[in-house]
Scaffold this motif. Structure first.
Motif, PDB file in Angstrom:
ATOM      1  N   ALA A 170       0.822  -1.216   0.000  1.00  9.82           N
ATOM      2  CA  ALA A 170       0.000   0.000   0.000  1.00  9.82           C
ATOM      3  C   ALA A 170       0.850   1.257   0.000  1.00  9.82           C
ATOM      4  CB  ALA A 170      -0.923  -0.001   1.215  1.00  9.82           C
ATOM      5  N   LEU A 171       2.159   1.108   0.312  1.00  5.99           N
ATOM      6  CA  LEU A 171       3.031   2.280   0.441  1.00  5.99           C
ATOM      7  C   LEU A 171       4.057   2.390  -0.677  1.00  5.99           C
ATOM      8  CD1 LEU A 171       3.585   1.979   4.279  1.00  5.99           C
ATOM      9  CD2 LEU A 171       2.273   3.749   3.131  1.00  5.99           C
ATOM     10  N   ILE A 172       3.938   1.555  -1.703  1.00  2.30           N
ATOM     11  CA  ILE A 172       4.909   1.556  -2.802  1.00  2.30           C
ATOM     12  C   ILE A 172       5.033   2.935  -3.438  1.00  2.30           C
ATOM     13  CG2 ILE A 172       5.147   0.771  -5.212  1.00  2.30           C
ATOM     14  CD1 ILE A 172       4.537  -2.060  -4.166  1.00  2.30           C
ATOM     15  N   HIS A 173       3.899   3.639  -3.586  1.00  2.22           N
ATOM     16  CA  HIS A 173       3.910   4.962  -4.222  1.00  2.22           C
ATOM     17  C   HIS A 173       3.962   6.094  -3.193  1.00  2.22           C
ATOM     18  CE1 HIS A 173      -0.092   3.678  -3.267  1.00  2.22           C
ATOM     19  NE2 HIS A 173      -0.650   4.823  -3.599  1.00  2.22           N
ATOM     20  N   ASN A 174       4.276   5.721  -1.937  1.00  9.07           N
ATOM     21  CA  ASN A 174       4.426   6.688  -0.833  1.00  9.07           C
ATOM     22  C   ASN A 174       3.253   7.674  -0.789  1.00  9.07           C
ATOM     23  OD1 ASN A 174       5.558   7.865   1.400  1.00  9.07           O
ATOM     24  ND2 ASN A 174       7.145   8.979   0.283  1.00  9.07           N
ATOM     25  N   PRO A 175       2.014   7.164  -0.609  1.00  6.76           N
ATOM     26  CA  PRO A 175       0.843   8.037  -0.668  1.00  6.76           C
ATOM     27  C   PRO A 175       0.765   8.959   0.545  1.00  6.76           C
ATOM     28  CG  PRO A 175       0.197   5.866   0.090  1.00  6.76           C
ATOM     29  CD  PRO A 175       1.661   5.777  -0.282  1.00  6.76           C
ATOM     30  N   PRO A 176       0.198  10.157   0.357  1.00  5.02           N
ATOM     31  CA  PRO A 176       0.048  11.067   1.497  1.00  5.02           C
ATOM     32  C   PRO A 176      -1.080  10.670   2.450  1.00  5.02           C
ATOM     33  CG  PRO A 176      -0.887  12.042  -0.477  1.00  5.02           C
ATOM     34  CD  PRO A 176      -0.224  10.778  -0.915  1.00  5.02           C
ATOM     35  N   LEU A 177      -1.955   9.736   2.013  1.00 13.00           N
ATOM     36  CA  LEU A 177      -3.111   9.328   2.815  1.00 13.00           C
ATOM     37  C   LEU A 177      -3.217   7.815   2.801  1.00 13.00           C
ATOM     38  CD1 LEU A 177      -5.781   9.854   4.354  1.00 13.00           C
ATOM     39  CD2 LEU A 177      -6.888  10.208   2.137  1.00 13.00           C
ATOM     40  N   LEU A 178      -3.360   7.231   4.002  1.00 13.85           N
ATOM     41  CA  LEU A 178      -3.417   5.777   4.140  1.00 13.85           C
ATOM     42  C   LEU A 178      -4.684   5.376   4.879  1.00 13.85           C
ATOM     43  CD1 LEU A 178      -1.842   3.093   3.730  1.00 13.85           C
ATOM     44  CD2 LEU A 178      -0.712   3.526   5.914  1.00 13.85           C
ATOM     45  N   PHE A 179      -5.490   4.498   4.261  1.00 13.69           N
ATOM     46  CA  PHE A 179      -6.686   3.949   4.887  1.00 13.69           C
ATOM     47  C   PHE A 179      -6.372   2.536   5.367  1.00 13.69           C
ATOM     48  CE2 PHE A 179      -8.404   7.025   1.845  1.00 13.69           C
ATOM     49  CZ  PHE A 179      -9.331   7.702   2.617  1.00 13.69           C
ATOM     50  N   LEU A 180      -6.604   2.281   6.645  1.00 15.33           N
ATOM     51  CA  LEU A 180      -6.353   0.952   7.216  1.00 15.33           C
ATOM     52  C   LEU A 180      -7.653   0.423   7.813  1.00 15.33           C
ATOM     53  CD1 LEU A 180      -2.985   1.705   9.059  1.00 15.33           C
ATOM     54  CD2 LEU A 180      -3.295   0.745   6.773  1.00 15.33           C
ATOM     55  N   ASP A 181      -8.193  -0.627   7.222  1.00 12.10           N
ATOM     56  CA  ASP A 181      -9.445  -1.221   7.687  1.00 12.10           C
ATOM     57  C   ASP A 181      -9.138  -2.568   8.324  1.00 12.10           C
ATOM     58  OD1 ASP A 181     -12.119  -1.641   8.163  1.00 12.10           O
ATOM     59  OD2 ASP A 181     -12.626  -2.187   6.117  1.00 12.10           O
ATOM     60  N   GLU A 182      -9.127  -2.624   9.654  1.00 17.55           N
ATOM     61  CA  GLU A 182      -8.793  -3.830  10.427  1.00 17.55           C
ATOM     62  C   GLU A 182      -7.433  -4.405   9.999  1.00 17.55           C
ATOM     63  OE1 GLU A 182     -10.436  -4.769  12.940  1.00 17.55           O
ATOM     64  OE2 GLU A 182     -12.443  -3.940  12.710  1.00 17.55           O
ATOM     65  N   PRO A 183      -6.350  -3.618  10.023  1.00 14.59           N
ATOM     66  CA  PRO A 183      -5.065  -4.114   9.519  1.00 14.59           C
ATOM     67  C   PRO A 183      -4.386  -5.133  10.423  1.00 14.59           C
ATOM     68  CG  PRO A 183      -4.774  -1.959  10.498  1.00 14.59           C
ATOM     69  CD  PRO A 183      -6.260  -2.241  10.525  1.00 14.59           C
ATOM     70  N   THR A 184      -4.781  -5.206  11.703  1.00 12.63           N
ATOM     71  CA  THR A 184      -4.103  -6.129  12.635  1.00 12.63           C
ATOM     72  C   THR A 184      -5.005  -7.289  13.052  1.00 12.63           C
ATOM     73  OG1 THR A 184      -4.768  -4.807  14.557  1.00 12.63           O
ATOM     74  CG2 THR A 184      -2.665  -4.265  13.534  1.00 12.63           C
ATOM     75  N   GLU A 201       6.327   5.751  12.531  1.00 11.41           N
ATOM     76  CA  GLU A 201       7.520   6.250  11.856  1.00 11.41           C
ATOM     77  C   GLU A 201       7.170   6.942  10.540  1.00 11.41           C
ATOM     78  OE1 GLU A 201      11.425   7.205  11.062  1.00 11.41           O
ATOM     79  OE2 GLU A 201      10.449   6.602  12.932  1.00 11.41           O
ATOM     80  N   ILE A 202       6.278   6.344   9.718  1.00  8.48           N
ATOM     81  CA  ILE A 202       5.947   6.991   8.441  1.00  8.48           C
ATOM     82  C   ILE A 202       5.122   8.264   8.675  1.00  8.48           C
ATOM     83  CG2 ILE A 202       6.092   4.854   7.110  1.00  8.48           C
ATOM     84  CD1 ILE A 202       2.999   4.910   6.976  1.00  8.48           C
ATOM     85  N   ASN A 203       4.338   8.271   9.747  1.00 13.65           N
ATOM     86  CA  ASN A 203       3.595   9.487  10.078  1.00 13.65           C
ATOM     87  C   ASN A 203       4.550  10.604  10.488  1.00 13.65           C
ATOM     88  OD1 ASN A 203       2.209  10.966  12.741  1.00 13.65           O
ATOM     89  ND2 ASN A 203       0.902  10.911  10.932  1.00 13.65           N
ATOM     90  N   ARG A 204       5.569  10.245  11.242  1.00 15.75           N
ATOM     91  CA  ARG A 204       6.546  11.245  11.684  1.00 15.75           C
ATOM     92  C   ARG A 204       7.404  11.739  10.517  1.00 15.75           C
ATOM     93  NH1 ARG A 204      11.664  11.666  12.440  1.00 15.75           N
ATOM     94  NH2 ARG A 204      12.027   9.511  11.789  1.00 15.75           N
ATOM     95  N   LYS A 205       7.858  10.806   9.682  1.00 19.25           N
ATOM     96  CA  LYS A 205       8.816  11.159   8.633  1.00 19.25           C
ATOM     97  C   LYS A 205       8.155  11.829   7.437  1.00 19.25           C
ATOM     98  CE  LYS A 205      12.667   9.303   6.003  1.00 19.25           C
ATOM     99  NZ  LYS A 205      13.540   8.133   5.767  1.00 19.25           N
ATOM    100  N   TYR A 206       6.998  11.288   6.987  1.00 21.41           N
ATOM    101  CA  TYR A 206       6.378  11.786   5.758  1.00 21.41           C
ATOM    102  C   TYR A 206       5.094  12.580   6.000  1.00 21.41           C
ATOM    103  CZ  TYR A 206       9.489   8.279   3.664  1.00 21.41           C
ATOM    104  OH  TYR A 206      10.582   7.543   3.298  1.00 21.41           O
ATOM    105  N   LYS A 207       4.707  12.727   7.274  1.00 25.59           N
ATOM    106  CA  LYS A 207       3.433  13.388   7.605  1.00 25.59           C
ATOM    107  C   LYS A 207       2.256  12.668   6.943  1.00 25.59           C
ATOM    108  CE  LYS A 207       5.449  16.602   9.980  1.00 25.59           C
ATOM    109  NZ  LYS A 207       5.422  16.521  11.449  1.00 25.59           N
ATOM    110  N   THR A 208       2.365  11.349   6.825  1.00 23.70           N
ATOM    111  CA  THR A 208       1.302  10.545   6.217  1.00 23.70           C
ATOM    112  C   THR A 208       0.055  10.605   7.087  1.00 23.70           C
ATOM    113  OG1 THR A 208       2.973   9.041   5.326  1.00 23.70           O
ATOM    114  CG2 THR A 208       0.691   8.257   5.351  1.00 23.70           C
ATOM    115  N   THR A 209      -1.061  10.948   6.481  1.00 27.08           N
ATOM    116  CA  THR A 209      -2.341  10.971   7.188  1.00 27.08           C
ATOM    117  C   THR A 209      -2.891   9.556   7.224  1.00 27.08           C
ATOM    118  OG1 THR A 209      -2.736  13.181   6.288  1.00 27.08           O
ATOM    119  CG2 THR A 209      -4.624  12.049   7.268  1.00 27.08           C
TER     120      THR A 209
END
Length: 336
Positions: A170-184, A201-209
């Motif tokens: 889901a992060l191959i294209h380094n998207p600015p927005l990530l939707f996680l539906d029951e990921p764990t 870490e990705i939220n801190r580094k890339y400001k990923t929402t």
């Protein structure tokens, strides 16, 4: 800047019912009985860039339906939706390049080919350059410890291994927005901790929402400062998690481990002067009291119980987020 802007979002489905008997079946050929079910009911929601938001609720509350509308999979019945400055349904091809999606029970990887081949195919789909892919995915693969899995077919991975690969995909294209539906869902504690650490870490580094739906409230507590609580398709709370913990349920949780079996009626009689909710613990001799009040009230409750019953152990905890959510639903609170 708002990454997600939703106003008056609604999704309705038709639910058909069959008539009984041969005559009823014949009539169903020409006219069908149906009723309208509103899965999402006039939701208004704004999410800023860099936020990590927990989107929670019981089964059937409308969480996954909302995610599917925000990602363009479903078309809303009514309302306005803007995600990353685009309409997910009308600008779909351009829009999907700006989001990442992980559905815990659905895979975006190809079942019979090696993980790294799935990654390369997705790289082509998202038109990621070789340079961007190498620089970004090297770090993702390293952090999620995927190196030993890259040559394995997806079908040979364990659930925990596959979910880590799904997250990387889901992060191959380094998207600015990530939707996680029951990921764990279904994962062991160690894998969950790795995924939580990586998301931070990705939220801190890339400001990923990140918009996260989950039944595991430990995920919410570990990752999200803000929670949106859904009930029957409507938002009943939208705010900081710590405010939910402070304002919706006050008091503490006292865990009593008795030396012998104790009846609930006896505990209720002893605690009749206090505002206490009792529930059975994980073993027969354990009872947990949720106490509304300050430390003085907790001390008095412990005194009256321990005078009457022999105690093996007693522990005092803050009321868990899970207990808070359960109380909200049980008490039918509709606004916070």
């Amino acid at each position: 800047m708002n990454v997600i802007e939703v106003k008056g979002l609604r999704k309705e489905f038709k639910s058909y019912s069959s008539r009984t008997g041969l005559g009823g079946a014949f009539r169903d050929l020409f006219t069908r009985n149906y009723k309208i079910l509103r899965a999402v009911d006039d939701i208004t929601l704004h999410v800023k860039q860099g936020e990590m938001v927990g989107y929670i609720g019981e089964n059937g509350a409308g969480k996954s339906t909302t995610i599917k509308m925000l990602t363009g999979i479903l078309t809303p019945t009514a309302g306005e939706v803007m995600v990353n400055g685009m309409n997910p349904h009308k600008e779909r091809e351009q829009f999907v390049r700006t989001i990442g999606v992980v559905f815990g029970q659905r895979s975006q990887l190809w079942w019979d080919i090696a993980v790294q081949e799935s990654f390369r195919l997705l790289k082509k789909v998202y038109r990621v350059s070789d340079e961007d892919y190498e620089s970004h995915m090297k770090e993702v693969i390293e952090t999620l410890e995927l190196e030993p899995l890259l040559d394995k077919p997806v079908r040979k991975l364990s659930l925990g291994q596959r979910m880590r690969c799904e997250l990387a995909a889901a992060l191959i294209h380094n998207p600015p927005l990530l939707f996680l539906d029951e990921p764990t869902i279904g994962l062991d504690v160690l894998v969950k901790m790795k995924i939580r650490k990586f998301l931070k870490e990705i939220n801190r580094k890339y400001k990923t929402t990140i918009l996260l739906t989950t039944h595991d409230l430990a995920d919410i507590e570990a990752l999200c400062e803000r929670v949106v609580l859904l009930d029957k398709g409507s938002i009943i709370y939208d705010g900081r998690l710590d405010n939910l913990q402070k304002n919706w349920v006050e008091g503490k949780e006292v865990r009593f481990e008795f030396q012998h079996a104790v009846e609930l009626s006896s505990l209720q009689t002893l605690s009749s002067d206090f505002s206490v909710r009792w529930r059975q613990g994980d073993r027969d001799h354990i009872w947990i009291a949720n106490v509304d009040g300050d430390d003085d009230v907790v001390s008095k409750l412990m005194s009256v119980v321990m005078v009457e019953h022999a105690i093996s152990d007693v522990k005092i905890n803050q009321v868990s987020t899970e207990e808070i959510i359960r109380n909200i639903y049980e008490e039918g609170i509709t606004h916070g």
